[in-house]
Design a protein around this motif. Structure first.
Motif, PDB file in Angstrom:
ATOM      1  N   GLU A   1       0.578  -1.501  -0.145  1.00 30.93           N
ATOM      2  CA  GLU A   1       0.188   0.331   0.022  1.00 30.93           C
ATOM      3  C   GLU A   1       0.253   0.928  -0.377  1.00 30.93           C
ATOM      4  O   GLU A   1       1.805   1.662   0.444  1.00 30.93           O
ATOM      5  N   VAL A   2       0.401   2.142  -1.029  1.00 33.93           N
ATOM      6  CA  VAL A   2       1.417   3.156  -0.972  1.00 33.93           C
ATOM      7  C   VAL A   2       0.775   4.920  -0.652  1.00 33.93           C
ATOM      8  O   VAL A   2      -0.407   4.753  -1.626  1.00 33.93           O
ATOM      9  N   HIS A   3       1.150   5.317  -1.337  1.00 32.53           N
ATOM     10  CA  HIS A   3       0.062   7.162  -0.808  1.00 32.53           C
ATOM     11  C   HIS A   3       0.704   8.177  -1.222  1.00 32.53           C
ATOM     12  O   HIS A   3       2.160   8.644  -1.051  1.00 32.53           O
ATOM     13  N   ILE A   4      -0.081   8.853  -2.313  1.00 32.58           N
ATOM     14  CA  ILE A   4       0.452   9.408  -3.174  1.00 32.58           C
ATOM     15  C   ILE A   4       0.183  10.756  -2.636  1.00 32.58           C
ATOM     16  O   ILE A   4      -1.647  10.863  -3.211  1.00 32.58           O
ATOM     17  N   PRO A   5       0.619  11.655  -2.588  1.00 34.17           N
ATOM     18  CA  PRO A   5      -0.215  13.272  -3.073  1.00 34.17           C
ATOM     19  C   PRO A   5      -0.752  13.805  -4.831  1.00 34.17           C
ATOM     20  O   PRO A   5       0.457  13.995  -5.325  1.00 34.17           O
ATOM     21  N   GLN A   6      -1.536  13.970  -4.325  1.00 36.81           N
ATOM     22  CA  GLN A   6      -2.139  14.789  -5.811  1.00 36.81           C
ATOM     23  C   GLN A   6      -2.610  16.088  -5.476  1.00 36.81           C
ATOM     24  O   GLN A   6      -2.952  16.528  -4.588  1.00 36.81           O
ATOM     25  N   VAL A   7      -2.287  17.580  -6.402  1.00 36.36           N
ATOM     26  CA  VAL A   7      -2.158  18.866  -6.718  1.00 36.36           C
ATOM     27  C   VAL A   7      -2.646  19.258  -7.227  1.00 36.36           C
ATOM     28  O   VAL A   7      -3.052  19.010  -8.370  1.00 36.36           O
ATOM     29  N   LEU A   8      -4.140  19.930  -7.137  1.00 40.42           N
ATOM     30  CA  LEU A   8      -4.332  20.557  -8.079  1.00 40.42           C
ATOM     31  C   LEU A   8      -4.004  21.781  -8.650  1.00 40.42           C
ATOM     32  O   LEU A   8      -3.904  22.480  -7.988  1.00 40.42           O
ATOM     33  N   HIS A   9      -3.140  21.542  -9.644  1.00 41.04           N
ATOM     34  CA  HIS A   9      -2.286  23.121  -9.813  1.00 41.04           C
ATOM     35  C   HIS A   9      -2.549  22.365 -11.440  1.00 41.04           C
ATOM     36  O   HIS A   9      -2.946  21.070 -11.914  1.00 41.04           O
ATOM     37  N   PHE A  10      -2.156  23.114 -12.464  1.00 41.80           N
ATOM     38  CA  PHE A  10      -1.420  23.981 -13.952  1.00 41.80           C
ATOM     39  C   PHE A  10      -0.479  22.767 -14.227  1.00 41.80           C
ATOM     40  O   PHE A  10      -0.449  22.446 -15.675  1.00 41.80           O
ATOM     41  N   GLN A  11       0.331  22.408 -13.671  1.00 42.29           N
ATOM     42  CA  GLN A  11       1.837  21.285 -14.173  1.00 42.29           C
ATOM     43  C   GLN A  11       0.950  20.162 -14.044  1.00 42.29           C
ATOM     44  O   GLN A  11       0.367  19.756 -12.977  1.00 42.29           O
TER      45      GLN A  11
ATOM     46  N   ILE B   1      16.411   7.064  -7.575  1.00 40.63           N
ATOM     47  CA  ILE B   1      16.897   7.917  -7.622  1.00 40.63           C
ATOM     48  C   ILE B   1      15.325   8.617  -8.231  1.00 40.63           C
ATOM     49  O   ILE B   1      15.173   7.782  -8.964  1.00 40.63           O
ATOM     50  N   LEU B   2      15.086   9.969  -7.417  1.00 38.80           N
ATOM     51  CA  LEU B   2      13.311  10.212  -8.672  1.00 38.80           C
ATOM     52  C   LEU B   2      13.799  11.699  -9.666  1.00 38.80           C
ATOM     53  O   LEU B   2      14.771  12.404  -8.631  1.00 38.80           O
TER      54      LEU B   2
ATOM     55  N   ASN C   1       6.303  17.942  -4.844  1.00 41.27           N
ATOM     56  CA  ASN C   1       5.837  16.752  -4.897  1.00 41.27           C
ATOM     57  C   ASN C   1       6.747  15.579  -4.565  1.00 41.27           C
ATOM     58  O   ASN C   1       6.146  14.783  -4.067  1.00 41.27           O
ATOM     59  N   CYS C   2       7.725  15.300  -4.918  1.00 40.05           N
ATOM     60  CA  CYS C   2       9.012  13.961  -5.131  1.00 40.05           C
ATOM     61  C   CYS C   2       9.018  13.895  -3.264  1.00 40.05           C
ATOM     62  O   CYS C   2       8.880  12.888  -2.748  1.00 40.05           O
ATOM     63  N   ARG C   3       9.365  15.371  -3.293  1.00 42.80           N
ATOM     64  CA  ARG C   3       9.438  15.360  -2.215  1.00 42.80           C
ATOM     65  C   ARG C   3       8.747  14.779  -0.876  1.00 42.80           C
ATOM     66  O   ARG C   3       8.877  14.249   0.117  1.00 42.80           O
ATOM     67  N   GLN C   4       7.517  15.161  -1.309  1.00 39.14           N
ATOM     68  CA  GLN C   4       5.815  14.996  -0.616  1.00 39.14           C
ATOM     69  C   GLN C   4       5.846  13.132  -0.661  1.00 39.14           C
ATOM     70  O   GLN C   4       5.088  13.058   0.267  1.00 39.14           O
ATOM     71  N   SER C   5       5.952  12.969  -1.925  1.00 30.76           N
ATOM     72  CA  SER C   5       5.437  11.495  -2.218  1.00 30.76           C
ATOM     73  C   SER C   5       6.342  10.670  -1.452  1.00 30.76           C
ATOM     74  O   SER C   5       6.363   9.221  -0.623  1.00 30.76           O
ATOM     75  N   CYS C   6       8.246  10.848  -0.718  1.00 31.14           N
ATOM     76  CA  CYS C   6       8.827  10.127  -0.070  1.00 31.14           C
ATOM     77  C   CYS C   6       8.272  10.250   1.426  1.00 31.14           C
ATOM     78  O   CYS C   6       8.204   8.996   1.993  1.00 31.14           O
ATOM     79  N   TRP C   7       7.945  11.293   1.847  1.00 32.52           N
ATOM     80  CA  TRP C   7       7.744  11.725   3.149  1.00 32.52           C
ATOM     81  C   TRP C   7       6.653  11.126   3.129  1.00 32.52           C
ATOM     82  O   TRP C   7       6.647  10.368   4.099  1.00 32.52           O
ATOM     83  N   MET C   8       5.303  11.038   3.062  1.00 27.34           N
ATOM     84  CA  MET C   8       3.883  10.001   2.876  1.00 27.34           C
ATOM     85  C   MET C   8       4.135   8.689   3.019  1.00 27.34           C
ATOM     86  O   MET C   8       4.038   7.917   3.831  1.00 27.34           O
TER      87      MET C   8
ATOM     88  N   PRO D   1      12.629   8.413   3.755  1.00 30.27           N
ATOM     89  CA  PRO D   1      13.494   9.796   4.051  1.00 30.27           C
ATOM     90  C   PRO D   1      15.009   9.819   2.852  1.00 30.27           C
ATOM     91  O   PRO D   1      15.372  10.785   2.801  1.00 30.27           O
ATOM     92  N   LYS D   2      15.689   8.882   2.924  1.00 31.18           N
ATOM     93  CA  LYS D   2      16.527   8.861   1.921  1.00 31.18           C
ATOM     94  C   LYS D   2      16.978   8.013   0.956  1.00 31.18           C
ATOM     95  O   LYS D   2      17.575   8.114   0.401  1.00 31.18           O
ATOM     96  N   ILE D   3      15.750   8.322  -0.276  1.00 33.23           N
ATOM     97  CA  ILE D   3      15.920   8.334  -1.718  1.00 33.23           C
ATOM     98  C   ILE D   3      16.212   9.951  -2.531  1.00 33.23           C
ATOM     99  O   ILE D   3      15.949  10.894  -1.733  1.00 33.23           O
ATOM    100  N   SER D   4      17.101   9.857  -3.216  1.00 33.51           N
ATOM    101  CA  SER D   4      17.529  10.739  -3.643  1.00 33.51           C
ATOM    102  C   SER D   4      16.909  11.548  -5.012  1.00 33.51           C
ATOM    103  O   SER D   4      15.934  11.163  -5.681  1.00 33.51           O
TER     104      SER D   4
END
Length: 237
Positions: free
Chosen positions: A35-45, A95-96, A108-115, A119-122
């Motif tokens: 099970e993984v959790h992925i942050p999603q943001v309503l953003h133009f990117q 490495i992301l 957002n890559c950092r947020q995914s790692c934190w979630m 924390p040690k992923i480059s």
């Protein structure tokens, strides 16, 4: 009364989406679940939320998880990083990366790692088509992940410039990529031939991805997604 532009200056709202990958057990085996959790943001990117291709690629990674322990993996155009996060959870050294010109995607890559307690992923900035110090400093790689990076035909040459450079440095590396079929006019195979690369199409049913709902999500839906493995053409090895 709030200024009419105030809402555009507020911090974007992050919503976590849960993905659960599983496999029915064999005789005398426990059911494998991730099970993984992925942050999603309503953003133009574009890279701020999960696209159908990401779930299909993550499913392929999950299917081959037993072969990933200790493998050196780079995800390019990672965005929300679902494939890279799944690979890391399966024991790979990940490495992301995303464009150095898109700081929101890097964050957002950092947020995914934190979630996901990784924390040690480059996490690095790599802009397609540019030979940067970050690109030159990459370690030896076994696998490159790319989910729906072949979106805008104007980017294809820059993407393949970066991929070809990495494959030249790591001749045995494979690019695992998924892309969503949007137009019959874009021929990726012709570009691969130009860059002395070859591809193998992987049937979705061979890794359990021939469904509208994967990892207990609503994705990929009815979108047509292709899975390919790209490598250096055999005749140039």
């Amino acid at each position: 009364m709030a200024h009419p532009e105030a809402t555009s200056l507020e911090e974007p709202v992050i919503r976590a989406q849960r993905f659960q990958f599983s496999e029915d057990p064999g005789p005398r085996e426990k059911r494998a679940v991730l099970e993984v959790h992925i942050p999603q943001v309503l953003h133009f990117q574009y890279g701020m939320y999960v696209w159908p291709c990401a779930v299909v690629l993550a499913q392929y990674i999950w299917h081959h998880r037993r072969n990933l322990t200790g493998k050196a993996i780079l995800e390019i155009g990672a965005g929300v990083s679902l494939p890279g996060i799944v690979a890391a959870k399966c024991g790979a050294e990940v490495i992301l990366s995303d464009s150095s010109e898109l700081p929101h995607c890097i964050e957002n890559c950092r947020q995914s790692c934190w979630m996901n307690d990784l924390p040690k992923i480059s996490i690095i900035g790599l802009t397609w088509g540019q030979i940067s110090p970050e690109l030159l400093a990459l370690p030896a790689l076994d696998i490159i992940l790319a989910s729906d990076v072949f979106f805008d035909p104007e980017d294809f040459e820059d993407i393949l410039t970066t991929v070809y450079y990495l494959i030249q440095r790591n001749p045995r590396v494979q690019l695992w990529t998924t892309y969503q079929v949007r137009s019959a006019e874009c021929s990726l195979e012709a570009l691969l031939y130009k860059w002395e690369l070859q591809c193998i199409h992987i049937p979705l049913e061979s890794f359990g991805a021939d469904k509208e709902h994967l990892a207990e999500s609503a994705l990929p839906g009815r979108h047509t997604v292709e899975m390919m493995i790209i490598s250096l053409a055999k005749n140039v090895l």
